[in-house]
Design an enzyme around this catalytic site. Sequence first.
Site, short mmCIF file in Angstrom:
data_model
loop_
_atom_site.label_atom_id
_atom_site.label_comp_id
_atom_site.label_asym_id
_atom_site.label_seq_id
_atom_site.Cartn_x
_atom_site.Cartn_y
_atom_site.Cartn_z
N MET A 102 0.84 -1.20 0.00
CA MET A 102 0.00 0.00 0.00
C MET A 102 0.88 1.25 0.00
SD MET A 102 -3.44 -0.93 2.01
CE MET A 102 -2.85 -0.77 3.67
N LEU B 231 6.66 3.20 1.46
CA LEU B 231 7.57 2.07 1.58
C LEU B 231 8.70 2.30 2.58
CD1 LEU B 231 7.90 1.05 -2.19
CD2 LEU B 231 6.23 0.28 -0.50
N HIS C 108 9.18 -3.44 3.44
CA HIS C 108 8.74 -3.71 2.07
C HIS C 108 9.93 -4.10 1.19
CE1 HIS C 108 5.58 -0.66 3.35
NE2 HIS C 108 4.84 -1.69 3.00
N GLN D 261 -2.87 -12.13 8.17
CA GLN D 261 -3.11 -11.85 6.75
C GLN D 261 -2.37 -12.88 5.88
OE1 GLN D 261 -2.90 -7.80 4.88
NE2 GLN D 261 -0.87 -8.48 4.26
N SER E 83 6.57 -0.13 9.97
CA SER E 83 5.20 -0.03 9.48
C SER E 83 5.00 1.36 8.89
CB SER E 83 4.21 -0.24 10.64
OG SER E 83 2.93 0.21 10.27
P1 AMP Z 1 1.46 -2.93 3.47
O1 AMP Z 1 2.01 -1.90 2.56
O2 AMP Z 1 1.41 -2.51 4.90
O3 AMP Z 1 0.15 -3.52 2.98
O4 AMP Z 1 2.50 -4.13 3.45
C1 AMP Z 1 2.85 -4.77 2.25
C2 AMP Z 1 3.58 -6.03 2.57
O5 AMP Z 1 4.78 -5.73 3.31
C3 AMP Z 1 2.76 -6.99 3.46
O6 AMP Z 1 2.97 -8.32 3.02
C4 AMP Z 1 3.35 -6.76 4.83
O7 AMP Z 1 3.22 -7.86 5.70
C5 AMP Z 1 4.81 -6.50 4.49
N1 AMP Z 1 5.46 -5.75 5.57
C6 AMP Z 1 5.06 -4.58 6.12
N2 AMP Z 1 5.87 -4.24 7.12
C7 AMP Z 1 6.81 -5.21 7.23
C8 AMP Z 1 7.93 -5.44 8.09
N3 AMP Z 1 8.25 -4.60 9.07
N4 AMP Z 1 8.66 -6.55 7.91
C9 AMP Z 1 8.34 -7.44 6.92
N5 AMP Z 1 7.30 -7.29 6.08
C10 AMP Z 1 6.54 -6.18 6.23
#
Ligand code: AMP
Length: 293
Positions: free
Chosen positions: A30, A33, A37, A155, A187
């Site tokens: 989303m 980044l 990510h 998820q 995050s």
């Molecule tokens: P999002 O943009 O939050 O939807 O995340 C996209 C992808 O990145 C998802 O598969 C998340 O689980 C992964 N992701 C987000 N934060 C982290 C993190 N700190 N470590 C590993 N993967 C992450």
Amino acid sequence: MDIYYTIFDLQKAILVYRKQGASIGFVPTMGALHQGHLSLIKKAKQENDIVVCSIFVNPVQFNNKEDFEKYPHTENEDIQLLNQANCDLLFTPSEKEIYPDSTHNNFDFNFGDIDKVMEGKYRPGHFKGVAIVVKRLLEIVLPNKAYFGEKDFQQLAIVKVLAKQFFPTIDIVPCPIIREADGLAMSSRNMRLTIEERKVVSLIYKTLFEAKTKAQSNTVFDLKHWVEGEINAQPLMNLEYFEISDIETLKPIEKWVESQCVIACIAVFIGKVRLIDNIIIEKKNDANRGFKV
Ligand code: AMP
């Protein structure tokens, strides 16, 4: 890196690579980044010829309007980071492109019980929204492998079931949680924390980490009570849930004997920002030795 805004253009580009026999890795995001990510992109680069990343803030997975409206958008920085990570194709569709009409809502998913607990319980409709967008994106990209972070452990579990049901040839690849130096799980929502909130928020991982050790000598009930006390003692934080669940079924356990390997999952509000994290707690032996049952 080439950027595509429409399904037609993206699929045309992917087809060219497919005809050359290239394998495709896919990383849906989303945006906003960070290194979390990028770790997914890196793994996808290692395991595939071509990597497609998508950035789409999916409105149907937000059960909270303000969370959606305040979700960070950092397109220029995202493109820079993806270029540095040697991502090959970026897909940034509009909402109309992904959802041309409302038929996406008509689909009913069945994930058994794994979407009923934790995030599913506290964010009604969230996982249906996630399933809708992941199904749509996988249909569009049709990758060999798709990468998801263990940061969103529930998820990931749901996506694995979804892939089994609808895309049996696509490999779902789990990726470990990437953390800041003080342990905070990276995050996009961390950007919304105030300086004061950011200082105290490492308590989430610190508590999870200590809980892992304490699991050896406490009952499930006592451990949950201890975590609740630790988090809620910090005036800026409010615990939404702390659950200890079987790592496969995600069913919350009440006694250690109920599961051989568990995951401790937490959701905490810091002001209006909601953060989640988790830690795996493995038993050291089969006999529950060391665990108070
Ligand atoms: P999002 O943009 O939050 O939807 O995340 C996209 C992808 O990145 C998802 O598969 C998340 O689980 C992964 N992701 C987000 N934060 C982290 C993190 N700190 N470590 C590993 N993967 C992450």
